[in-house]
Design an enzyme around this catalytic site. Structure first.
Site, PDB file in Angstrom:
ATOM      1  N   LYS A  55      -9.177  35.942  17.350  1.00  0.00           N
ATOM      2  CA  LYS A  55      -9.414  36.273  18.796  1.00  0.00           C
ATOM      3  C   LYS A  55      -8.228  34.394  18.960  1.00  0.00           C
ATOM      4  O   LYS A  55      -8.607  33.550  18.470  1.00  0.00           O
ATOM      5  CB  LYS A  55     -10.278  35.751  18.451  1.00  0.00           C
ATOM      6  N   GLY A  89     -14.764  25.551  15.847  1.00  0.00           N
ATOM      7  CA  GLY A  89     -14.844  24.843  17.287  1.00  0.00           C
ATOM      8  C   GLY A  89     -15.949  23.860  17.838  1.00  0.00           C
ATOM      9  O   GLY A  89     -16.401  23.120  16.745  1.00  0.00           O
ATOM     10  N   SER A  90     -15.946  24.031  18.572  1.00  0.00           N
ATOM     11  CA  SER A  90     -17.147  23.490  19.143  1.00  0.00           C
ATOM     12  C   SER A  90     -18.957  23.814  19.461  1.00  0.00           C
ATOM     13  O   SER A  90     -18.659  25.640  18.702  1.00  0.00           O
ATOM     14  CB  SER A  90     -17.578  23.786  20.970  1.00  0.00           C
ATOM     15  N   GLY A 130     -19.810  26.511  21.289  1.00  0.00           N
ATOM     16  CA  GLY A 130     -18.818  28.012  21.069  1.00  0.00           C
ATOM     17  C   GLY A 130     -19.659  29.079  19.736  1.00  0.00           C
ATOM     18  O   GLY A 130     -20.128  30.462  19.606  1.00  0.00           O
ATOM     19  N   GLY A 131     -19.862  27.986  18.619  1.00  0.00           N
ATOM     20  CA  GLY A 131     -20.402  28.586  17.522  1.00  0.00           C
ATOM     21  C   GLY A 131     -21.429  28.923  17.511  1.00  0.00           C
ATOM     22  O   GLY A 131     -21.889  30.194  16.562  1.00  0.00           O
ATOM     23  N   GLU A 168     -17.842  26.104  11.301  1.00  0.00           N
ATOM     24  CA  GLU A 168     -18.108  24.874  11.227  1.00  0.00           C
ATOM     25  C   GLU A 168     -17.816  24.778  12.836  1.00  0.00           C
ATOM     26  O   GLU A 168     -17.001  24.617  13.566  1.00  0.00           O
ATOM     27  CB  GLU A 168     -16.296  25.018  10.820  1.00  0.00           C
ATOM     28  N   CYS A 209     -12.930  17.274  13.917  1.00  0.00           N
ATOM     29  CA  CYS A 209     -13.958  17.166  13.791  1.00  0.00           C
ATOM     30  C   CYS A 209     -14.537  16.385  12.747  1.00  0.00           C
ATOM     31  O   CYS A 209     -15.313  15.834  12.670  1.00  0.00           O
ATOM     32  CB  CYS A 209     -14.231  17.925  13.235  1.00  0.00           C
ATOM     33  N   GLU A 261     -21.451  14.964  20.235  1.00  0.00           N
ATOM     34  CA  GLU A 261     -20.203  14.378  20.116  1.00  0.00           C
ATOM     35  C   GLU A 261     -19.579  14.414  21.751  1.00  0.00           C
ATOM     36  O   GLU A 261     -19.539  14.760  22.189  1.00  0.00           O
ATOM     37  CB  GLU A 261     -19.842  15.288  19.354  1.00  0.00           C
TER      38      GLU A 261
HETATM   39  P1  NAP Z   1     -14.242  26.020  21.323  1.00  0.00           P
HETATM   40  O1  NAP Z   1     -14.034  25.784  22.660  1.00  0.00           O
HETATM   41  O2  NAP Z   1     -15.506  25.990  20.753  1.00  0.00           O
HETATM   42  O3  NAP Z   1     -13.109  27.402  20.867  1.00  0.00           O
HETATM   43  C1  NAP Z   1     -13.032  28.082  19.709  1.00  0.00           C
HETATM   44  C2  NAP Z   1     -12.423  29.159  20.303  1.00  0.00           C
HETATM   45  O4  NAP Z   1     -13.723  29.715  19.994  1.00  0.00           O
HETATM   46  C3  NAP Z   1     -12.080  29.680  20.847  1.00  0.00           C
HETATM   47  O5  NAP Z   1     -10.987  30.458  20.960  1.00  0.00           O
HETATM   48  C4  NAP Z   1     -13.221  29.942  22.500  1.00  0.00           C
HETATM   49  O6  NAP Z   1     -12.397  31.120  23.181  1.00  0.00           O
HETATM   50  C5  NAP Z   1     -13.646  31.018  21.270  1.00  0.00           C
HETATM   51  N1  NAP Z   1     -14.669  30.605  22.399  1.00  0.00           N
HETATM   52  C6  NAP Z   1     -15.804  29.850  22.311  1.00  0.00           C
HETATM   53  N2  NAP Z   1     -17.120  29.487  22.774  1.00  0.00           N
HETATM   54  C7  NAP Z   1     -17.106  31.060  23.042  1.00  0.00           C
HETATM   55  C8  NAP Z   1     -17.957  32.028  22.810  1.00  0.00           C
HETATM   56  N3  NAP Z   1     -19.636  31.537  24.014  1.00  0.00           N
HETATM   57  N4  NAP Z   1     -18.208  33.204  23.346  1.00  0.00           N
HETATM   58  C9  NAP Z   1     -17.089  33.730  22.310  1.00  0.00           C
HETATM   59  N5  NAP Z   1     -16.069  32.863  22.271  1.00  0.00           N
HETATM   60  C10 NAP Z   1     -16.210  31.313  22.525  1.00  0.00           C
HETATM   61  O7  NAP Z   1     -13.461  24.629  21.144  1.00  0.00           O
HETATM   62  P2  NAP Z   1     -12.173  24.270  20.514  1.00  0.00           P
HETATM   63  O8  NAP Z   1     -11.828  23.340  21.994  1.00  0.00           O
HETATM   64  O9  NAP Z   1     -10.927  24.681  19.691  1.00  0.00           O
HETATM   65  O10 NAP Z   1     -12.507  22.898  19.656  1.00  0.00           O
HETATM   66  C11 NAP Z   1     -13.140  21.309  19.338  1.00  0.00           C
HETATM   67  C12 NAP Z   1     -14.051  21.271  18.578  1.00  0.00           C
HETATM   68  O11 NAP Z   1     -14.046  21.992  17.026  1.00  0.00           O
HETATM   69  C13 NAP Z   1     -14.747  19.700  18.461  1.00  0.00           C
HETATM   70  O12 NAP Z   1     -16.251  20.427  19.143  1.00  0.00           O
HETATM   71  C14 NAP Z   1     -14.718  19.494  17.141  1.00  0.00           C
HETATM   72  O13 NAP Z   1     -15.093  18.582  16.750  1.00  0.00           O
HETATM   73  C15 NAP Z   1     -14.332  21.156  17.087  1.00  0.00           C
HETATM   74  N6  NAP Z   1     -13.802  21.321  15.502  1.00  0.00           N
HETATM   75  C16 NAP Z   1     -14.530  21.317  14.035  1.00  0.00           C
HETATM   76  C17 NAP Z   1     -14.005  21.415  13.234  1.00  0.00           C
HETATM   77  C18 NAP Z   1     -14.282  22.010  11.857  1.00  0.00           C
HETATM   78  O14 NAP Z   1     -14.521  22.266  10.669  1.00  0.00           O
HETATM   79  N7  NAP Z   1     -16.316  21.818  11.741  1.00  0.00           N
HETATM   80  C19 NAP Z   1     -12.397  21.262  12.948  1.00  0.00           C
HETATM   81  C20 NAP Z   1     -11.821  21.575  14.561  1.00  0.00           C
HETATM   82  C21 NAP Z   1     -12.296  21.122  15.072  1.00  0.00           C
HETATM   83  P3  NAP Z   1     -11.991  30.555  24.653  1.00  0.00           P
HETATM   84  O15 NAP Z   1     -11.181  28.972  24.772  1.00  0.00           O
HETATM   85  O16 NAP Z   1     -11.176  31.816  25.389  1.00  0.00           O
HETATM   86  O17 NAP Z   1     -13.656  31.022  25.621  1.00  0.00           O
END
Ligand code: NAP
Length: 527
Positions: free
Chosen positions: A183, A240-241, A244-245, A264, A301, A392
């Site tokens: 995706k 991601g967040s 979302g996760g 993650e 992250c 965070e």
């Molecule tokens: P995000 O907003 O959660 O988005 C990640 C992906 O998931 C996007 O493609 C988003 O699609 C999709 N998504 C989010 N919520 C969803 C839902 N409810 N249903 C279906 N799809 C959904 O995160 P981000 O802004 O890309 O990344 C930033 C975050 O990632 C920070 O909190 C950071 O700490 C964390 N992160 C963690 C790691 C790790 O290894 N643990 C690494 C890097 C970043 P759409 O945007 O199209 O909604």
């Protein structure tokens, strides 16, 4: 060339009329690329193809899959400067970072290829039969790991290469023998399409079945939700967040057939500064931590969002130096106006919480989407009472917690949620002296660091990237390093199975020459 279309297997497809564009945060303008949202039919077609591809791909040899992974790395490199330029435009991140992350992504693909060629990762375990055993004969049992099926991958905004289209989740799933449907992240869909074109080229070059990889565009949550609910999808990789996760995790568990979601997520990565660290090297640590908080615009992250110390003159001095050092650093552009807006909102909210005071606040005027760094301090007692301060804030932000003593510091650690990393600054003697503090930290994290900074995640077999919830949805696994492939497989045991039909990994002759456990002994010998 960026077409804005989806890859349904090797076919470019744009059946839908809904479109979106990516954004150049430095110019504060939309890019001129338009992407077609994947339709329901396209999602179904990608899942059908993935399921069909799985029937062949799952039984390909390690060597054949390794060739595919190496070919992906080569095709990514062959995309050259246009790929780097697209990454920079869509993320606002600098060229050095783009090239470094591309190198890391190709390195990951090659590391998984090496894992496949070596072959022992399938954990072949054989207990030979004992027909004479009394009172009951013992059966012949042979167990190994097998792939689970098509995997949906969601990348993060902040790693357009290493945690996205051909990042660790995709590389590990393909290595495990699972087709992947990505995706695409809406903030870097152009980068994602170019990388997808490299994967498709590599698949064709190495004779992979059509559907081993697909890439679906979308700028909202519907495509991802539909993908997670699709009956032909058997696992999910998400970076991601927390919001979302956990949403996708819940969705996957509501399916008629629940599937694993390896998400993650975010983390504030607590750092415990023990007295000797601040007395002996407080200024050095302050400087290093100012740099670590600011790295990549704080969009990591593993960003150190929480620094804990015990009240003392050396803690006062550390806080003072940290504030001065971080205010001198040049603020950087964030990935997108929405991420910048969320950062400002989070920062303002926490700054207004009771008991917080400002250590550093970059107030000079900045260009649009540039994040002004901020550090707050708060007493341990206030932090303990206010869990809002435990969340965070994604960006160059950190909180120093002043604890009155080691007991309070331990209480603070015990109150925290699960984290990706935890760090101890101090001496080896202090690690022994403060063993209960160290133990409290270790119980919350996936990786514990001594005298370092949490930013910078080495890609190697011993890396653990994932921690107790909510850092990840399953702390038993990692998303970085070759053991990440373990997420996409399940064990199958063959009982009294005909020798000729056993997989090579379980045959008496050990034709792959891999390391196995045979009747309790590690060996690469024949039986
Ligand atoms: P995000 O907003 O959660 O988005 C990640 C992906 O998931 C996007 O493609 C988003 O699609 C999709 N998504 C989010 N919520 C969803 C839902 N409810 N249903 C279906 N799809 C959904 O995160 P981000 O802004 O890309 O990344 C930033 C975050 O990632 C920070 O909190 C950071 O700490 C964390 N992160 C963690 C790691 C790790 O290894 N643990 C690494 C890097 C970043 P759409 O945007 O199209 O909604």
């Amino acid at each position: 060339m960026i077409t804005g279309k989806n890859y349904i297997g090797k076919e470019l497809s744009a059946k839908g009329s809904d479109t979106y564009s990516t954004f150049d945060p430095k110019l504060n303008l939309k890019t001129d690329w338009t992407f077609h949202e994947a339709t329901k039919e396209e999602i179904d077609a990608a899942a059908d193809k993935a399921q069909e591809a799985f029937q062949r791909y799952k039984s390909f040899s390690g060597e054949k899959k390794a060739e595919f992974l190496v070919a992906i790395a080569e095709e990514i490199e062959a995309l050259g400067d246009p790929l780097i330029d697209t990454y920079i435009r869509e993320s606002g991140l600098p060229e050095g970072r783009a090239k470094g992350e591309r190198g890391r992504t190709m390195g990951q693909l090659r590391a998984f290829a090496d894992l496949l060629r070596e072959g022992s990762w399938v954990e072949a375990t054989i207990d030979t039969a004992q027909p004479e055993r009394e009172p009951m004969p013992k059966v012949d049992l042979r167990k190994m790991l097998v792939p689970i099926g098509p995997i949906a991958v969601f990348g993060a905004s902040n790693f357009p290469f290493a945690f996205s289209t051909a990042g660790g989740d995709t590389a590990s799933a393909l290595a495990a023998g699972c087709p992947v449907i990505v995706k695409s992240h809406p903030l870097h869909s152009g980068t994602g399409e170019l990388i997808s074109s490299a994967i498709i080229k590599a698949a064709e070059r190495t004779g992979m079945p059509d559907g081993v990889f697909s890439n679906l565009n979308s700028s909202g949550i519907e495509v991802g939700q539909r993908l997670v609910m699709h009956p032909k999808v058997k696992g999910v990789g998400f970076t991601g967040s927390i919001k979302g996760g956990t949403a996708l995790y819940q969705l996957a568990n509501e399916r008629d057939e629940p599937i694993p979601v390896f998400a993650e997520m975010g983390s504030i990565n607590p750092v415990v500064a023990l007295p000797s660290a601040l007395m002996d090297k407080g200024d050095d640590w302050a400087k290093q931590y100012a740099g670590s908080i600011m790295l990549g615009g704080g969009q990591f992250c593993t960003n150190p969002g929480l620094i804990l110390g015990m009240e003392s003159h050396s803690l006062d001095r550390f806080v003072d130096t940290l504030g001065k050092e971080i205010e001198q650093l040049e603020p950087t552009c964030m990935l997108h106006p929405d991420i910048h807006r969320n950062y400002e909102k989070g920062k303002q909210e926490l700054s207004g919480e009771q008991g917080t005071h400002v250590v550093a606040d970059y107030e000079s005027e900045v260009a649009p989407n540039v994040a002004q760094q901020k550090v707050l301090a708060v007493k341990g007692s206030d932090f303990l009472q206010n869990t809002k301060l435990h969340q965070e804030v994604f960006g160059p932000f950190s909180i120093v917690v002043r604890c009155k003593d080691a007991g309070e510091l331990e209480k603070v650690l015990n109150k925290l949620e699960g984290q990706l990393t935890g760090t101890i600054l101090g001496s080896a003697d202090e690690v022994v002296k403060h063993d209960t503090v160290v133990d409290a930290l270790r119980s919350k994290v996936g990786r514990i660091i001594f005298n370092g900074v949490p930013t910078g995640v080495e890609v190697c077999p011993a890396m653990q990237h994932g921690g107790p919830f909510p850092a990840s949805t399953d702390s038993r696994f990692t998303s970085v390093g070759t053991s990440a492939a373990r997420r996409w497989v399940r064990p199958v045991a063959f009982q009294n199975w005909p020798a000729a039909s056993l997989p090579d990994a379980l045959k008496d002759a050990n034709p792959l020459g891999i390391s196995r456990i045979v009747d309790g002994q590690h060996t690469d010998a024949k039986i």
